[in-house]
Design a protein around this motif. Sequence first.
Motif, short mmCIF file in Angstrom:
data_model
loop_
_atom_site.label_atom_id
_atom_site.label_comp_id
_atom_site.label_asym_id
_atom_site.label_seq_id
_atom_site.Cartn_x
_atom_site.Cartn_y
_atom_site.Cartn_z
N LEU A 1 0.85 -1.19 0.00
CA LEU A 1 0.00 0.00 0.00
C LEU A 1 0.88 1.24 0.00
O LEU A 1 0.42 2.34 -0.25
CB LEU A 1 -0.93 0.02 1.21
CG LEU A 1 -2.10 -0.97 1.16
CD1 LEU A 1 -2.88 -0.97 2.47
CD2 LEU A 1 -3.03 -0.66 0.00
N LYS B 1 1.16 -9.10 -7.31
CA LYS B 1 -0.20 -9.53 -6.93
C LYS B 1 -0.17 -10.89 -6.24
O LYS B 1 -0.85 -11.10 -5.24
CB LYS B 1 -1.07 -9.62 -8.20
CG LYS B 1 -1.81 -8.34 -8.48
CD LYS B 1 -3.08 -8.59 -9.25
CE LYS B 1 -4.25 -8.04 -8.49
NZ LYS B 1 -5.46 -7.92 -9.28
N LEU C 1 -14.98 -13.13 -7.17
CA LEU C 1 -14.47 -12.50 -8.40
C LEU C 1 -13.16 -13.13 -8.85
O LEU C 1 -12.89 -13.26 -10.04
CB LEU C 1 -14.26 -11.00 -8.18
CG LEU C 1 -15.53 -10.14 -8.11
CD1 LEU C 1 -15.18 -8.70 -7.77
CD2 LEU C 1 -16.28 -10.20 -9.44
N LEU C 2 -12.34 -13.53 -7.88
CA LEU C 2 -11.03 -14.09 -8.24
C LEU C 2 -11.10 -15.60 -8.44
O LEU C 2 -10.12 -16.24 -8.77
CB LEU C 2 -10.00 -13.75 -7.15
CG LEU C 2 -9.86 -12.25 -6.90
CD1 LEU C 2 -8.93 -11.97 -5.72
CD2 LEU C 2 -9.33 -11.54 -8.14
N MET D 1 -9.66 -15.04 2.14
CA MET D 1 -8.65 -15.23 1.09
C MET D 1 -7.54 -16.18 1.53
O MET D 1 -6.54 -16.33 0.84
CB MET D 1 -8.04 -13.88 0.68
CG MET D 1 -9.06 -12.89 0.13
SD MET D 1 -10.01 -13.55 -1.25
CE MET D 1 -8.79 -13.45 -2.56
N GLN E 1 -7.76 -3.38 -3.02
CA GLN E 1 -6.42 -3.78 -3.48
C GLN E 1 -5.87 -4.95 -2.66
O GLN E 1 -5.37 -5.92 -3.25
CB GLN E 1 -5.46 -2.58 -3.38
CG GLN E 1 -4.08 -2.88 -3.94
CD GLN E 1 -3.07 -1.79 -3.62
OE1 GLN E 1 -3.42 -0.61 -3.54
NE2 GLN E 1 -1.82 -2.17 -3.45
N GLY F 1 -7.07 -8.22 -3.52
CA GLY F 1 -6.62 -8.75 -4.80
C GLY F 1 -7.50 -8.40 -5.99
O GLY F 1 -7.32 -8.94 -7.07
N LEU F 2 -8.49 -7.49 -5.82
CA LEU F 2 -9.34 -7.13 -6.94
C LEU F 2 -8.54 -6.32 -7.98
O LEU F 2 -7.67 -5.55 -7.62
CB LEU F 2 -10.54 -6.28 -6.47
CG LEU F 2 -11.48 -6.88 -5.44
CD1 LEU F 2 -12.75 -6.05 -5.34
CD2 LEU F 2 -11.84 -8.31 -5.76
N SER F 3 -8.89 -6.51 -9.25
CA SER F 3 -8.22 -5.74 -10.30
C SER F 3 -8.79 -4.33 -10.32
O SER F 3 -9.79 -4.03 -9.68
CB SER F 3 -8.45 -6.41 -11.65
OG SER F 3 -9.81 -6.29 -12.00
N GLN G 1 -12.33 -4.47 -11.66
CA GLN G 1 -13.27 -5.01 -10.67
C GLN G 1 -13.54 -3.98 -9.57
O GLN G 1 -14.67 -3.81 -9.12
CB GLN G 1 -12.71 -6.29 -10.05
CG GLN G 1 -12.72 -7.47 -11.02
CD GLN G 1 -11.86 -8.63 -10.53
OE1 GLN G 1 -10.95 -8.44 -9.73
NE2 GLN G 1 -12.13 -9.82 -11.05
#
Lengths: 248, 218
Positions: free
Chosen positions: A52, A80, A111-112, A160, B125, B128-130, B133
């Motif tokens: 960040l 990432k 989403l991932l 996650m 972030q 892990g979202l793009s 997204q």
Amino acid sequence: MALLEVSNLKKSFGKLEVLKTITLNVEKNDVVAVIGPSGSGKSTMLRSLIHLEEINGGSICVDGDYLVQNGAYAKQQDIKKITAKMGMVFQHFNLFPHLTVQQNLEIAPGLLKTESSDAIKKRCQDLLQKIGLADKAQAYPANLSGGQKQRVAIARALMMNPQILLFDEPTSALDPELTGEVLKVMKDLAEDQMTMIVVTHEMGFAREVANKVVFMDGGDIIEANHPEAFFTNPQHERTKAFLQRNLK
Amino acid sequence: MADYWQTMILPMLEGAKMTVLLFIIAILVSIPLGFLLTLAVKSRIKPLSWLANTYIYVMRGTPLLLQLLLICFGLPMVPVIGEYLVLDRFVAACLGFILNYAAYFAEIFRGGLLAIDKGQYEAAQVLGLSKWQTTTRIILPQMFRVALPALSNESVTLIKDTALLYAVAVPELLHFAQTAVNRDFTIVPFFIAGAIYLVMTLVLTVFFKWLEKRFKFE
């Protein structure tokens, strides 16, 4: 090899040097409490670990993969992958206000596509059960108390499956009577062998739950030790002065 | 007598249809266009951002009536290409409203974006979202929510601004009211026109109130 290795981390905002030469190792299952006066660079250090903040020099290595090596960042897609090994809990929760509790937990894995949607749903239910908010799955964040919001934020990070969980002053925005429920969840996580780095002002938590206490001041780590030794026999003058002010 | 009312009101309702049609076309096109303008303003490509800012400044800084007159009567007077720029009056008016209102909507959306805490971006972030997204799933819904009251306000203004069609001789509600007033020497048609405008804005207000309730997230 430690799970997280930080060496000679440097960070400046313009001319202001916020982190001088931070070196820190975190082993698997460690619970590290980072304490120190405000402006000492604790939060900046924590935020650098999960990208960040961009650092200006030094290395950060997570589970054998370098996020930064001698000031040079990994490639975008590797960044990432590496930061995905960590989760983060913020001081102000940062829940998504337009989503229900359940949607907050499920949006990222959904989403991932980290797992099948059935598995995601199942883990969401289990985690809500664990933090004692199973009945709030359909509530919106606006209808939760601060302590409930922070517990949801912790569950969201856990969805996650991070190897390391970072906490940035998780109880500082809460009314004093609400900190207990959040600290309880964190204590449970520690007992479940979760690796955690916790920037905190809660000396009680640092003493009882952490197995390592790091004291920062002026952008440097002044002293790091086991809690017992740290609190009963601080070595450094600045540590002694800080503890005198904060332990009463 | 009943006949008289019919000859007065029917054309006015016909005109109201024009008003509603213009409103629907203008709002359906200018809202997405306004959003694209917001993105352009926030773009890292400096000339694009500069261009979008200039566009918004010009469109908000000059009267809508002037813009309408320019498109309807000015464009055909441009040397050489002017003869190809003679547009149907209604089409020209739609164009004018769309171009003008897109600038206002762009500012409304920009305000909505400013209201979103940077913690929302950070949370997305670290999960892990793009970028895509994050924008579509996290930022836009919140921006829309914040922008709703201002959008509602602007839509009501748009309904009333359609009366400017009068100036470029597109037969809409006010045009027929004025005709009836002149022809019959009575001011009643003005009150009827006013009532029709009130009904239209009422429908709009109720609709937006419903939207606000629907997207309250509580």
